[in-house]
Design an enzyme around this catalytic site. Structure first.
Site, short mmCIF file in Angstrom:
data_model
loop_
_atom_site.label_atom_id
_atom_site.label_comp_id
_atom_site.label_asym_id
_atom_site.label_seq_id
_atom_site.Cartn_x
_atom_site.Cartn_y
_atom_site.Cartn_z
N ARG A 49 0.85 -1.20 0.00
CA ARG A 49 0.00 0.00 0.00
C ARG A 49 0.88 1.24 0.00
O ARG A 49 2.10 1.14 0.15
CB ARG A 49 -0.92 0.00 1.22
CG ARG A 49 -0.17 -0.38 2.49
CD ARG A 49 -0.62 0.29 3.71
NE ARG A 49 -0.52 1.72 3.65
CZ ARG A 49 0.63 2.41 3.79
NH1 ARG A 49 1.79 1.79 4.00
NH2 ARG A 49 0.62 3.72 3.72
N ASP A 240 -1.97 10.81 -2.30
CA ASP A 240 -2.33 9.73 -3.22
C ASP A 240 -2.62 10.24 -4.63
O ASP A 240 -2.45 9.52 -5.61
CB ASP A 240 -3.53 8.95 -2.69
CG ASP A 240 -3.09 8.07 -1.53
OD1 ASP A 240 -3.05 8.58 -0.40
OD2 ASP A 240 -2.72 6.91 -1.79
N LYS A 251 -4.91 10.08 2.85
CA LYS A 251 -5.67 9.24 3.80
C LYS A 251 -6.74 10.05 4.53
O LYS A 251 -6.50 11.18 4.95
CB LYS A 251 -4.68 8.62 4.79
CG LYS A 251 -5.28 7.74 5.85
CD LYS A 251 -6.17 6.64 5.32
CE LYS A 251 -5.49 5.77 4.29
NZ LYS A 251 -6.45 4.85 3.58
#
Ligand code: MRU
Length: 351
Positions: A49, A240, A251
């Protein structure tokens, strides 16, 4: 020392290895991903991840997906590469690095289409290994820019995990912190635990403590407390996907943290490689936000904590508007006060 978050050992018949991050910090286990279905599952379940690591993993996932293809027609092989890329692209929607890496793999196959199928397969492996090597270099260059923002004795707050476990080397948000520590500066890091999947407490605290960096774990709802007491000099998070105007998806909880930092006049920095920018989208409103299973919110470590039947919302990411971001730290330098003009001014310099 960086950890081998995602790696490839050997040639085309070699192995695609990742640390199974769902087991940390209690178990450190490296698993082999032998099939594209296993790779998809590892990405979906967050065994591997973090945006840059997902880019590296996407490259190797394509290799495991096509290496056993038995035909000899390069055009049919290219169609198979496309099928595998589309499949890997269904694993997680928000981190653009995954799609950026898949596009690189597609382009690589196209460039070599005049060659034999074994030669195209080898070129794909070489490309995936290049993405890995580039990410290591990017972390170091990004760290060199980030460390200039960190003074001796700094107290830094971070959210989620944007360290070695989220990249091929020592991270993005944590890159400056590790660089400062290596240079002998004293740094203290407040780590948000990062509900629901606890990447802060399970992964970031583990990495920082392994490096011998002073670490204080807080629940996400304690960030306002430490900021209000003047105990934080700067906030650094990862990203991201960053839109052309600097709006940043990261997040879930990052947006709230940025609002708090702004209110308390604490600088709020985002650290991300250029591959995390998605210049095809104008603002954060266009960023697809992953929605995950309700059980991640209702349960903790397999134990149900919420009443049966309760409604649940579980977006994995939120978007921080660019106005709340003091600067975006990249491997090319820092974009101060990100907006359309400052983002394009720096990214335009790319060779
Ligand atoms: O859901 P995750 O754990 O993949 O989310 C990771 C993050 O939000 C990170 O902050 C981001 O990917 C940057 S990693 C350098």
């Amino acid at each position: 020392m960086p950890v081998p978050t995602v790696d490839w050992v050997g040639g085309l018949d070699g192995s695609f290895k990742v640390i199974d991050q769902t087991l940390l910090p209690t178990r450190y286990e490296i698993i082999d991903l032998d099939t594209v279905e296993q790779a998809w599952e590892a990405i979906r379940k967050l065994r591997v991840r973090g945006a840059p690591a997902l880019g590296v993993a996407a490259g190797f996932s394509v290799v495991v997906g096509v290496r056993n293809w038995t035909g000899s027609d390069p055009e049919k092989f290219l169609a198979e590469v496309e099928r595998v890329c589309l499949y890997i692209g269904t694993s997680r929607p928000t981190a653009v690095n995954l799609f950026w890496a898949l596009d690189r793999m597609r382009r690589c196959a196209q460039i070599h289409r005049a060659q034999s199928v074994p030669a195209i397969k080898q070129a794909l492996l070489d490309e995936a290994k290049l993405i890995l090597a580039e990410d290591k270099d990017i972390c170091r260059r990004l760290g060199a820019h980030a460390v200039k923002l960190i003074h001796d004795g700094a107290h830094i707050l971070t959210h989620c995990n944007a360290g070695g476990l989220a990249t091929a080397d020592f991270g993005t948000a944590l890159a400056g912190i590790f660089t400062a520590h290596e240079a002998g500066l004293s740094v203290h890091v407040y780590v948000d635990e990062t509900r629901p999947l606890l990447q802060g407490s399970r992964l970031t605290a583990w990495e920082l403590m392994n490096a011998g960096i002073e670490t204080t774990l807080i629940c996400d709802n304690m960030a306002g407390f430490v900021l209000s007491r003047g105990e934080v000099d700067l906030v650094i998070t990862g990203a991201d996907r960053i839109a052309a105007n600097g709006d940043t998806a990261n997040k879930i909880g990052t947006y709230g943290l940025a609002v708090l930092a702004c209110h308390h006049r604490v600088p709020f920095y985002v650290a991300a490689p250029v591959s995390t920018f998605d210049l095809a989208i104008r603002s954060g409103a266009e960023i697809p936000i992953e929605q995950r299973a309700a059980s991640e919110v209702t349960d903790l470590c397999g134990v149900r904590l919420a009443p049966e039947g309760v409604g649940v919302l579980n977006p994995a990411f939120d978007v921080t508007p660019h106005e709340l971001i003091t600067g975006i730290i990249t491997e090319l330098g820092v974009i101060s006060h990100p907006d359309v003009a400052t983002v394009s001014a720096l990214l335009g310099k790319r060779s």
